[in-house]
Scaffold this motif. Structure first.
Motif, short mmCIF file in Angstrom:
data_model
loop_
_atom_site.label_atom_id
_atom_site.label_comp_id
_atom_site.label_asym_id
_atom_site.label_seq_id
_atom_site.Cartn_x
_atom_site.Cartn_y
_atom_site.Cartn_z
N PHE A 50 -6.81 -6.25 -3.99
CA PHE A 50 -6.82 -5.77 -5.37
C PHE A 50 -5.73 -4.73 -5.59
N SER A 51 -5.63 -3.77 -4.67
CA SER A 51 -4.72 -2.64 -4.87
C SER A 51 -3.27 -3.08 -4.83
N LEU A 52 -2.93 -3.97 -3.89
CA LEU A 52 -1.53 -4.39 -3.78
C LEU A 52 -1.13 -5.26 -4.97
N ALA A 53 -2.08 -6.06 -5.47
CA ALA A 53 -1.78 -6.87 -6.65
C ALA A 53 -1.57 -5.97 -7.88
N LEU A 54 -2.43 -4.97 -8.00
CA LEU A 54 -2.30 -4.05 -9.14
C LEU A 54 -1.00 -3.25 -9.04
N ARG A 55 -0.67 -2.84 -7.82
CA ARG A 55 0.58 -2.10 -7.61
C ARG A 55 1.77 -2.90 -8.18
N GLU A 56 1.73 -4.21 -7.89
CA GLU A 56 2.82 -5.07 -8.35
C GLU A 56 2.82 -5.17 -9.89
N GLU A 57 1.63 -5.31 -10.49
CA GLU A 57 1.56 -5.38 -11.95
C GLU A 57 2.12 -4.12 -12.59
N LEU A 58 2.00 -3.00 -11.87
CA LEU A 58 2.40 -1.70 -12.46
C LEU A 58 3.82 -1.29 -12.07
N ARG A 59 4.51 -2.15 -11.34
CA ARG A 59 5.86 -1.80 -10.90
C ARG A 59 6.73 -1.40 -12.10
N GLY A 60 7.39 -0.28 -11.99
CA GLY A 60 8.31 0.16 -13.05
C GLY A 60 7.63 0.94 -14.16
N THR A 61 6.31 1.14 -14.08
CA THR A 61 5.61 1.86 -15.15
C THR A 61 5.48 3.35 -14.87
N GLY A 62 5.82 3.77 -13.65
CA GLY A 62 5.62 5.17 -13.28
C GLY A 62 4.25 5.42 -12.67
N ILE A 63 3.44 4.35 -12.59
CA ILE A 63 2.12 4.49 -11.97
C ILE A 63 2.13 3.76 -10.62
N HIS A 64 1.70 4.46 -9.60
CA HIS A 64 1.75 3.90 -8.25
C HIS A 64 0.33 3.63 -7.74
N VAL A 65 0.21 2.60 -6.94
CA VAL A 65 -1.08 2.31 -6.30
C VAL A 65 -0.82 2.21 -4.79
N SER A 66 -1.62 2.89 -4.01
CA SER A 66 -1.45 2.89 -2.56
C SER A 66 -2.81 2.70 -1.89
N VAL A 67 -2.77 2.20 -0.67
CA VAL A 67 -4.02 1.99 0.08
C VAL A 67 -3.95 2.75 1.40
N LEU A 68 -4.92 3.64 1.58
CA LEU A 68 -5.06 4.35 2.85
C LEU A 68 -5.95 3.49 3.76
N CYS A 69 -5.44 3.15 4.92
CA CYS A 69 -6.21 2.30 5.85
C CYS A 69 -6.53 3.06 7.12
N PRO A 70 -7.63 3.81 7.11
CA PRO A 70 -8.01 4.54 8.33
C PRO A 70 -8.42 3.58 9.44
N ALA A 71 -8.14 4.01 10.66
CA ALA A 71 -8.64 3.33 11.86
C ALA A 71 -10.05 3.88 12.12
N PRO A 72 -10.73 3.42 13.17
CA PRO A 72 -12.02 4.05 13.49
C PRO A 72 -11.86 5.57 13.61
N THR A 73 -12.64 6.29 12.82
CA THR A 73 -12.46 7.74 12.65
C THR A 73 -13.79 8.43 12.89
N ARG A 74 -13.77 9.53 13.61
CA ARG A 74 -15.02 10.28 13.85
C ARG A 74 -15.44 10.97 12.56
N SER A 75 -16.54 10.48 12.00
CA SER A 75 -17.07 11.07 10.75
C SER A 75 -18.51 10.60 10.60
N PRO A 76 -19.23 11.15 9.62
CA PRO A 76 -20.62 10.70 9.41
C PRO A 76 -20.74 9.23 9.01
#
Ligand SMILES: NC(=O)c1ccc[n+]([C@@H]2O[C@H](COP(=O)([O-])OP(=O)(O)OC[C@H]3O[C@@H](n4cnc5c(N)ncnc54)[C@H](OP(=O)(O)O)[C@@H]3O)[C@@H](O)[C@H]2O)c1
Length: 260
Positions: free
Chosen positions: A159-185
């Motif tokens: 979803f995010s990468l497709a939306l990023r492409e739709e918004l190319r050139g508009t000044g609005i950016h979409v990014s995806v943070l992809c954490p690895a296994p992370t120590r948290s609750p």
């Protein structure tokens, strides 16, 4: 005044993201269900970094629009939205609680889409903005024993990468943070607290993931996998036939499951 809105800020990666953004001088709006934790974090960040911090204790899965309405009612302008709230479930699909699985889809995907939709309208009017969605290394591969969770994160990336492409050139950016296994609750919520994440010397900290998240904000890249080893592993896994990839992930996850 412009704000960075972070969901799932009461613990783990979201809490560290809030610290990272505050350290860089951003004013914040924090959202999660546990009010006491949000209040404590607000006080800590305002004292340490001299930024304004507002919060809303709310169930985003149940009513994502309430968070948008809170911002509108209080005339708060959101320049960056970090859709980070999420949870997983660690057991076979057949053994899982269907309400927990459907609630996961509601939070990880449905609420993320809704919040993106509402805030994007305002960002379009402003002609700028940044939406950072928390995916996972799970976004790239099928995940037996966490089948629905991995699928929710595949949705986030697609979803995010497709939306990023739709918004190319508009000044609005979409990014995806992809954490690895992370120590948290996250892992106690998922029911896998003694899995390889805690035994695994390669497991990341929430602070590591948050730093990678802030870099995404800074450099506006499409996505980032947290941790060099996991970048390599995912790069390799993506070249495997999908069925073999599922079998390999299943092998590791079933082994860790037996340790519970
Ligand atoms: N930990 C990992 O290994 C890992 C790996 C890859 C990706 N991720 C992703 O990273 C994100 C953060 O996870 P984490 O590791 O930081 O786990 P966490 O410490 O359990 O944090 C989850 C956050 O989501 C909030 N949340 C849960 N249900 C909510 C709801 N219905 N409404 C509002 N807020 C809700 C929780 O706050 P309240 O309980 O106060 O509501 C908490 O702040 C998630 O999207 C997760 O899928 C985690």
């Amino acid at each position: 005044m412009k704000y960075v809105l972070i969901t799932g800020a009461s613990s783990g990666i979201g809490r560290e993201l809030a610290k990272e953004f505050a350290r860089k001088g951003h004013h914040l709006i924090l959202a999660a269900r546990r009010e006491e934790l949000l209040k404590e974090l607000k006080e800590e960040l305002e004292t340490t970094y001299q930024v304004n911090v507002l919060y809303l204790a709310c169930d985003i899965a149940e009513d994502p629009k309430a968070l948008y309405d809170f911002c509108k009612t209080n005339d708060l302008s959101v320049s960056a939205l970090v859709n980070n709230a999420g949870y997983g479930d660690y057991r076979t699909f057949a053994e899982a609680d269907i309400d927990k699985l459907l609630g996961m889809i509601d939070l990880n995907d449905r609420a993320l889409v809704a919040l993106t939709y509402y805030f994007l309208k305002d960002m379009k009017e402003e002609g700028c903005g940044h939406i950072i969605n928390t995916g996972s290394v799970a976004s790239f591969i099928p995940g037996p024993y966490m089948a629905v969770y991995y699928a929710t994160k595949a949705f986030v990336l697609s979803f995010s990468l497709a939306l990023r492409e739709e918004l190319r050139g508009t000044g609005i950016h979409v990014s995806v943070l992809c954490p690895a296994p992370t120590r948290s609750p996250f892992w106690s919520v998922a029911g896998g607290e003694t899995t390889a994440v805690y035994d695994n010397i390669l497991a990341r900290t929430a602070k590591d993931a948050a730093k990678t998240g802030y870099d995404l904000y800074d450099n506006k890249k499409a996505y980032a996998i947290d941790g060099p080893v996991y970048k390599l592993l995912i790069g390799f896994a993506r070249h495997l036939p999908l069925e073999l990839c599922a079998r390999t992930v299943g092998f590791f996850q079933s082994k860790t499951k037996k340790r519970r």
